[in-house]
Design a protein around this motif. Structure first.
Motif, PDB file in Angstrom:
ATOM      1  N   ARG A   1      45.464  42.178 -60.801  1.00 46.47           N
ATOM      2  CA  ARG A   1      45.432  41.035 -59.886  1.00 46.47           C
ATOM      3  C   ARG A   1      46.841  40.682 -59.415  1.00 46.47           C
ATOM      4  O   ARG A   1      47.025  40.261 -58.263  1.00 46.47           O
ATOM      5  N   ILE A   2      47.829  40.843 -60.293  1.00 49.18           N
ATOM      6  CA  ILE A   2      49.214  40.555 -59.902  1.00 49.18           C
ATOM      7  C   ILE A   2      49.670  41.537 -58.819  1.00 49.18           C
ATOM      8  O   ILE A   2      50.260  41.132 -57.803  1.00 49.18           O
ATOM      9  N   ILE A   3      49.396  42.823 -59.012  1.00 44.15           N
ATOM     10  CA  ILE A   3      49.754  43.830 -58.005  1.00 44.15           C
ATOM     11  C   ILE A   3      49.002  43.566 -56.711  1.00 44.15           C
ATOM     12  O   ILE A   3      49.547  43.711 -55.602  1.00 44.15           O
ATOM     13  N   HIS A   4      47.742  43.176 -56.831  1.00 43.70           N
ATOM     14  CA  HIS A   4      46.933  42.854 -55.654  1.00 43.70           C
ATOM     15  C   HIS A   4      47.572  41.704 -54.866  1.00 43.70           C
ATOM     16  O   HIS A   4      47.667  41.757 -53.628  1.00 43.70           O
ATOM     17  N   PHE A   5      48.035  40.675 -55.585  1.00 44.09           N
ATOM     18  CA  PHE A   5      48.694  39.532 -54.948  1.00 44.09           C
ATOM     19  C   PHE A   5      49.983  39.966 -54.252  1.00 44.09           C
ATOM     20  O   PHE A   5      50.251  39.562 -53.118  1.00 44.09           O
ATOM     21  N   ILE A   6      50.781  40.785 -54.942  1.00 50.53           N
ATOM     22  CA  ILE A   6      52.045  41.262 -54.356  1.00 50.53           C
ATOM     23  C   ILE A   6      51.772  42.067 -53.093  1.00 50.53           C
ATOM     24  O   ILE A   6      52.467  41.921 -52.078  1.00 50.53           O
ATOM     25  N   THR A   7      50.737  42.912 -53.131  1.00 56.79           N
ATOM     26  CA  THR A   7      50.404  43.757 -51.981  1.00 56.79           C
ATOM     27  C   THR A   7      50.079  42.924 -50.751  1.00 56.79           C
ATOM     28  O   THR A   7      50.553  43.190 -49.641  1.00 56.79           O
ATOM     29  N   ILE A   8      49.268  41.883 -50.948  1.00 52.30           N
ATOM     30  CA  ILE A   8      48.782  41.102 -49.813  1.00 52.30           C
ATOM     31  C   ILE A   8      49.806  40.074 -49.336  1.00 52.30           C
ATOM     32  O   ILE A   8      50.127  39.998 -48.142  1.00 52.30           O
ATOM     33  N   TYR A   9      50.358  39.285 -50.274  1.00 51.89           N
ATOM     34  CA  TYR A   9      51.112  38.095 -49.879  1.00 51.89           C
ATOM     35  C   TYR A   9      52.629  38.294 -49.850  1.00 51.89           C
ATOM     36  O   TYR A   9      53.333  37.493 -49.239  1.00 51.89           O
ATOM     37  N   ILE A  10      53.118  39.346 -50.500  1.00 48.31           N
ATOM     38  CA  ILE A  10      54.562  39.585 -50.481  1.00 48.31           C
ATOM     39  C   ILE A  10      54.910  40.770 -49.578  1.00 48.31           C
ATOM     40  O   ILE A  10      55.815  40.694 -48.756  1.00 48.31           O
ATOM     41  N   LEU A  11      54.165  41.869 -49.722  1.00 53.46           N
ATOM     42  CA  LEU A  11      54.417  43.048 -48.900  1.00 53.46           C
ATOM     43  C   LEU A  11      53.645  43.017 -47.587  1.00 53.46           C
ATOM     44  O   LEU A  11      53.848  43.877 -46.730  1.00 53.46           O
ATOM     45  N   ASN A  12      52.720  42.038 -47.457  1.00 50.40           N
ATOM     46  CA  ASN A  12      51.926  41.888 -46.228  1.00 50.40           C
ATOM     47  C   ASN A  12      51.162  43.154 -45.866  1.00 50.40           C
ATOM     48  O   ASN A  12      51.121  43.576 -44.716  1.00 50.40           O
ATOM     49  N   ARG A  13      50.551  43.759 -46.865  1.00 50.90           N
ATOM     50  CA  ARG A  13      49.753  44.958 -46.642  1.00 50.90           C
ATOM     51  C   ARG A  13      48.337  44.714 -47.147  1.00 50.90           C
ATOM     52  O   ARG A  13      48.125  43.924 -48.057  1.00 50.90           O
ATOM     53  N   LYS A  14      47.403  45.419 -46.539  1.00 47.77           N
ATOM     54  CA  LYS A  14      46.045  45.362 -47.044  1.00 47.77           C
ATOM     55  C   LYS A  14      45.955  46.198 -48.317  1.00 47.77           C
ATOM     56  O   LYS A  14      46.566  47.268 -48.397  1.00 47.77           O
ATOM     57  N   PRO A  15      45.212  45.735 -49.338  1.00 46.14           N
ATOM     58  CA  PRO A  15      45.063  46.544 -50.545  1.00 46.14           C
ATOM     59  C   PRO A  15      44.355  47.844 -50.231  1.00 46.14           C
ATOM     60  O   PRO A  15      43.470  47.894 -49.368  1.00 46.14           O
ATOM     61  N   LYS A  16      44.755  48.899 -50.913  1.00 42.91           N
ATOM     62  CA  LYS A  16      44.150  50.204 -50.670  1.00 42.91           C
ATOM     63  C   LYS A  16      42.688  50.174 -51.058  1.00 42.91           C
ATOM     64  O   LYS A  16      42.322  49.738 -52.149  1.00 42.91           O
ATOM     65  N   ALA A  17      41.831  50.622 -50.178  1.00 37.92           N
ATOM     66  CA  ALA A  17      40.390  50.566 -50.428  1.00 37.92           C
ATOM     67  C   ALA A  17      39.986  51.574 -51.495  1.00 37.92           C
ATOM     68  O   ALA A  17      40.391  52.735 -51.458  1.00 37.92           O
ATOM     69  N   ASN A  18      39.189  51.104 -52.460  1.00 37.07           N
ATOM     70  CA  ASN A  18      38.615  52.004 -53.442  1.00 37.07           C
ATOM     71  C   ASN A  18      37.437  52.730 -52.838  1.00 37.07           C
ATOM     72  O   ASN A  18      36.806  52.262 -51.886  1.00 37.07           O
ATOM     73  N   LYS A  19      37.094  53.873 -53.413  1.00 36.12           N
ATOM     74  CA  LYS A  19      35.917  54.565 -52.921  1.00 36.12           C
ATOM     75  C   LYS A  19      34.685  53.711 -53.224  1.00 36.12           C
ATOM     76  O   LYS A  19      34.663  52.913 -54.149  1.00 36.12           O
TER      77      LYS A  19
END
Length: 322
Positions: A113-131
């Motif tokens: 969840r921490i990495i997910h937060f960093i991806t979206i709100y700090i790096l401004n990227r969409k999280p990589k979609a899982n299959k």
């Protein structure tokens, strides 16, 4: 070594606690090491590396991460069933240790969840979609965490104050990086809130499974093809960013699992729980050997796949196709 279902204790040695003769059938050395190896093996198998062919990330031991997760699920299920049967005969600290073994691997969602937060709100990227995961997968994935979360809420909210074991007069300590009394109000509130949140997350998983199931029925009734949600290939810079985020997630998981192992072993030491170090019996040797075999299999397939599928860390990332 005593394998009696009732925990035996000596008189308190001082004002800090009692000596406890532990129940090796439930959390002996072989069982604990078996769990630890399964945890590490599952994370190592899923460690991301760059692929020569697909210009994307692949797992260190393709296919073995799922196998390890299934094996770990069997370990957890068997241990939880045994705990449910014997909970009334175990000292609260013993139940606490077993719950750390059962639930330890599920703490992975914290770094995720921490990495997910960093991806979206700090790096401004969409999280990589899982299959795509089907509703059956989600149903089985969230059922056991949901049941264990309910057990955890019962333990922290009720059992600690109303246990009738022969250690009720003892001070028993948990892990908070420092020694914490299990009955400490703040410690209990923290764990109660945490597992209430995790229970909510598990129920959300059930709702997602239901949503997928209903959508599948609608697609079957309308004969409409499922639209792919897969977007175009990421550009070179974006793919590298996702790769390093996946590495960070795996490293965070390793650090977290190491912390859980430290918590279990320090809890045993601080509560003076004895007769827990031998793996001579079949009950301890079987999970130990299974753990060693599982990790060996992961390392073997990782070595085998590395020859053809992976790009070493120092190699240049392939250019994007257009």
């Amino acid at each position: 070594m005593s394998n009696d279902t009732h925990t035996t204790t000596a008189q308190p040695l001082d004002d800090t606690g009692c000596q406890i003769t532990g129940n090796s059938d439930m959390y002996g050395a072989g069982i604990r090491i078996g769990f630890y190896l399964q945890w590490y093996g599952s994370i190592i198998a899923g460690f991301p590396l760059r692929s020569k062919d697909s210009r994307s990330t692949v797992k260190l031991a393709p296919g073995e991460s799922e196998n390890m997760s299934f094996s770990l699920l069997l370990f957890i299920t068997a241990t939880f069933i045994a705990l449910s049967v014997r909970a009334s005969t175990l000292a609260p600290v013993e139940t606490y240790i077993i719950l750390l073994l059962i639930f330890g691997f599920h703490y992975y969602w914290i770094p995720d969840r921490i990495i997910h937060f960093i991806t979206i709100y700090i790096l401004n990227r969409k999280p990589k979609a899982n299959k795509h995961r089907g509703w059956v997968y989600l149903l089985f994935t969230f059922t056991l965490p949901c049941i264990i979360s309910c057990f955890q809420l019962w333990f922290w909210g009720f059992h600690l104050e109303h246990n009738n074991t022969n250690t009720a007069h003892c001070n028993e300590f948990g892990f908070g990086f420092v020694r914490v009394n299990l009955k400490n109000k703040g410690f209990r509130i923290f764990n109660t809130v945490y597992f209430a949140i995790f229970l909510f997350w598990s129920l959300w998983g059930f709702w997602t499974a239901r949503h997928i199931f209903v959508n599948g029925l609608m697609e079957m009734n309308t004969n409409s093809p499922r639209l792919s949600k897969r977007g175009p290939l990421h550009k070179n810079k974006e793919r590298k960013s996702y790769y390093y985020l996946e590495i960070a997630t795996s490293v965070a998981r390793l650090a977290l699992i190491s912390t859980i192992i430290l918590a279990i072993e320090l809890t045993i030491i601080r509560n003076q729980i004895h007769a827990m170090d031998s793996i001579a019996s079949a009950g301890q040797m079987i999970p130990f050997v299974l753990g060693v075999g599982a990790v060996s299999r992961v390392l073997y397939f990782a070595y085998k796949a590395h020859k053809t599928n992976f790009i070493s860390i120092g190699d240049k990332w392939p250019e994007s196709r257009h």
